[in-house]
Scaffold this motif. Structure first.
Motif, short mmCIF file in Angstrom:
data_model
loop_
_atom_site.label_atom_id
_atom_site.label_comp_id
_atom_site.label_asym_id
_atom_site.label_seq_id
_atom_site.Cartn_x
_atom_site.Cartn_y
_atom_site.Cartn_z
N PHE A 12 7.08 26.82 36.59
CA PHE A 12 8.37 27.54 35.77
C PHE A 12 9.42 26.49 35.62
CE2 PHE A 12 12.26 29.68 35.82
CZ PHE A 12 12.29 30.47 34.84
N ILE A 13 9.49 25.73 36.70
CA ILE A 13 10.79 24.84 36.74
C ILE A 13 10.42 23.59 35.78
CG2 ILE A 13 11.99 23.08 38.14
CD1 ILE A 13 11.96 25.05 40.64
N GLN A 14 9.14 23.38 35.73
CA GLN A 14 8.64 22.29 34.85
C GLN A 14 8.87 22.68 33.56
OE1 GLN A 14 8.35 19.14 35.81
NE2 GLN A 14 8.14 18.63 33.51
N THR A 15 8.64 23.90 33.03
CA THR A 15 8.78 24.50 31.65
C THR A 15 10.25 24.47 31.35
OG1 THR A 15 6.61 25.98 32.14
CG2 THR A 15 8.15 26.46 30.37
N GLN A 16 10.90 24.87 32.30
CA GLN A 16 12.65 24.96 31.98
C GLN A 16 12.98 23.56 31.66
OE1 GLN A 16 14.17 27.71 31.56
NE2 GLN A 16 12.01 28.51 31.85
N LEU A 17 12.52 22.46 32.38
CA LEU A 17 13.06 21.00 32.28
C LEU A 17 12.54 20.64 30.97
CD1 LEU A 17 12.46 19.58 35.69
CD2 LEU A 17 14.47 20.28 34.81
#
Length: 88
Positions: A12-17
């Motif tokens: 999820f964090i990677q997708t947001q980045l």
């Protein structure tokens, strides 16, 4: 403090980045905490407002200003019936 994220949280964090909305993982996490804090504040405000409404309703009932539930439900159902007839 050390926190371990599971793979879904890391993804999820990677997708947001990758979306370009955030510059680093800390910004994503800070935003998540900010939203959680707002959600908590909104909930606490809702609880307080609900308590005030309940206290007001109890006071009205104590003064004999209340209506019995059956009557109120019948009135609501009648309003729905009238509204339905008006739209037909």
């Amino acid at each position: 403090m050390s926190i371990t994220l599971n793979s879904e949280q890391e993804k999820f964090i990677q997708t947001q980045l990758e979306s370009g909305r955030f510059t680093d993982a800390m910004e994503v996490i800070q935003t998540a905490f900010h939203l959680l804090e707002k959600l908590n504040d909104d909930y606490l405000q809702w609880v307080e407002e609900t308590r005030q409404k309940v206290d007001l309703a109890i006071a009205e009932l104590d003064r004999g200003e209340g209506h019995d539930g059956e009557t109120v439900v019948k009135e609501i159902l009648e309003r729905f019936k009238q509204a339905r007839q008006e739209t037909e």
